[in-house]
Design an enzyme around this catalytic site. Structure first.
Site, PDB file in Angstrom:
ATOM      1  N   CYS A  89     -13.594  -7.703  -8.329  1.00  0.00           N
ATOM      2  CA  CYS A  89     -12.485  -6.668  -7.765  1.00  0.00           C
ATOM      3  C   CYS A  89     -11.920  -6.485  -6.232  1.00  0.00           C
ATOM      4  O   CYS A  89     -13.654  -5.740  -5.554  1.00  0.00           O
ATOM      5  CB  CYS A  89     -12.546  -5.607  -8.790  1.00  0.00           C
ATOM      6  SG  CYS A  89     -10.745  -4.566  -7.947  1.00  0.00           S
ATOM      7  N   CYS A 251      -4.089  -7.047  -3.653  1.00  0.00           N
ATOM      8  CA  CYS A 251      -5.190  -7.361  -4.988  1.00  0.00           C
ATOM      9  C   CYS A 251      -5.721  -8.864  -4.585  1.00  0.00           C
ATOM     10  O   CYS A 251      -5.805  -9.954  -3.837  1.00  0.00           O
ATOM     11  CB  CYS A 251      -4.417  -8.526  -6.008  1.00  0.00           C
ATOM     12  SG  CYS A 251      -5.530  -8.795  -7.438  1.00  0.00           S
TER      13      CYS A 251
END
Length: 335
Positions: A89, A251
């Protein structure tokens, strides 16, 4: 028995990050990949309790900093969010590293640099500090590559689409403007939430990617909607994850996947810098550092090494209890 977790909360480019600094479970495994599987097997109630309502929400994500499993690393990260324990992530890494450095939970062997192990592999970190604050974190991410192109699907209410699948730490179905999809603002957040699960389901029915080096990393988990007017210099996107979430940040793994995708399309090349904006216009800086190859049974797969740079802000401390006597101790979702 009531379980207590001390957390540092904050955000990276608008998307929440919760660093669980106290109460993390002891995990079995020689690598963070093995520890991820052990966590999912024995402690997933911690993830759901901390990320779902009433202690979290649909966008909640975060993770734990663990001692290193290898002599050549400064530590390990386990990620948690509403969609599960991700292999990697990006926005989470930027936030977790920022909060851990600012509060003395990570002490680098070399100032300004870290080497960390995540379930997806090894990542390098370069960070900048001013007056005791971490103002920038750059991730040298795991290799990113295009797994499939030209996947044809039909989305009820939207029509036919042709999408590509790219990997940047997680697998993304990338939707570029075409047909009834003319751009992010024309589509809007509510319809992104409506159509994304349908896109993901349709892509999953056609294609199931498996990472050539680690088969435990597999399947399309995210949908990246690319905005119109993407150029060599930059673009905007909205990433859908979990069941109901639009990433408020650009992201990190999505930016990595997009860089690999744009290299594959000939838009970018090694050395190019790419500004990637989110749905709310926050920004990461991506760079195609180098070209590499991933080994596979069908021959080497072309890939790139992406660099992702952004910043995070802590917003406060949070001591959270998960009490078995609470009927909602393991969290819930309504929609």
């Amino acid at each position: 028995m009531r379980h207590t977790f001390f957390c540092i909360d904050g955000h990276t480019a608008g998307n929440p990050v919760r660093l669980v600094a106290g109460g993390l479970p002891l995990l079995r495994g020689r690598t963070m990949g093995e520890r991820r599987l052990d966590f999912l097997d024995r402690f997933d109630w911690i993830r759901t309790g901390l990320c779902f309502e009433p202690r979290g929400h649909n966008m909640m994500s975060g993770g734990f900093i663990y001692p290193p499993t290898r002599d050549d690393t400064d530590g390990g990260i386990l990620f948690i969010e509403t969609s599960g324990c991700l292999p990697m992530c990006g926005h989470g890494t930027i936030g977790l590293v920022t909060f851990a450095l600012e509060h003395g939970l990570l002490v680098p062997r070399e100032k300004g640099r870290l080497k960390l192990e995540v379930p997806a592999g090894l990542i390098d970190i370069a960070y900048r500090e001013e007056a005791g604050r971490v103002i920038s974190v750059q991730i040298r991410n795991v290799p990113a590559y295009v797994a499939a192109t030209g996947v044809e699907i039909d989305v009820p209410g939207l029509g036919p689409l042709t999408v590509d699948v790219s990997y940047g730490g997680n697998y993304y179905a990338i939707v570029e403007p075409q047909g009834a999809y003319t751009g992010l603002d024309d589509l809007g957040a509510q319809r992104i939430l409506e159509f994304s699960p349908l896109v993901r389901e349709a892509v999953r029915a056609k294609f199931h990617p498996v990472h050539p080096v680690d088969a435990s990393i597999n399947g399309v988990s995210h949908v990246l909607w690319a905005d119109r007017d993407t150029t060599r210099d930059g673009g905007r996107n909205a990433v859908f994850y979990g069941d109901h979430a639009i990433d408020r940040s650009p992201c990190g793994t999505g930016t990595s996947a997009r860089l690999a995708h744009l290299v594959h399309k000939g838009v970018l090349k090694v050395g190019d810098r790419f500004t990637h904006d989110s749905y709310i216009h926050s920004r990461f800086i991506g760079t195609v550092e180098s070209a590499v190859e991933l080994p596979s049974g069908n021959g080497p797969i072309p890939a790139i090494v992406p660099l992702i740079e952004g910043s995070a802000v802590s917003t406060g401390f949070n001591t959270i209890w998960i009490d078995p006597e609470d009927v909602f101790c393991h969290g819930f979702q309504v929609v």
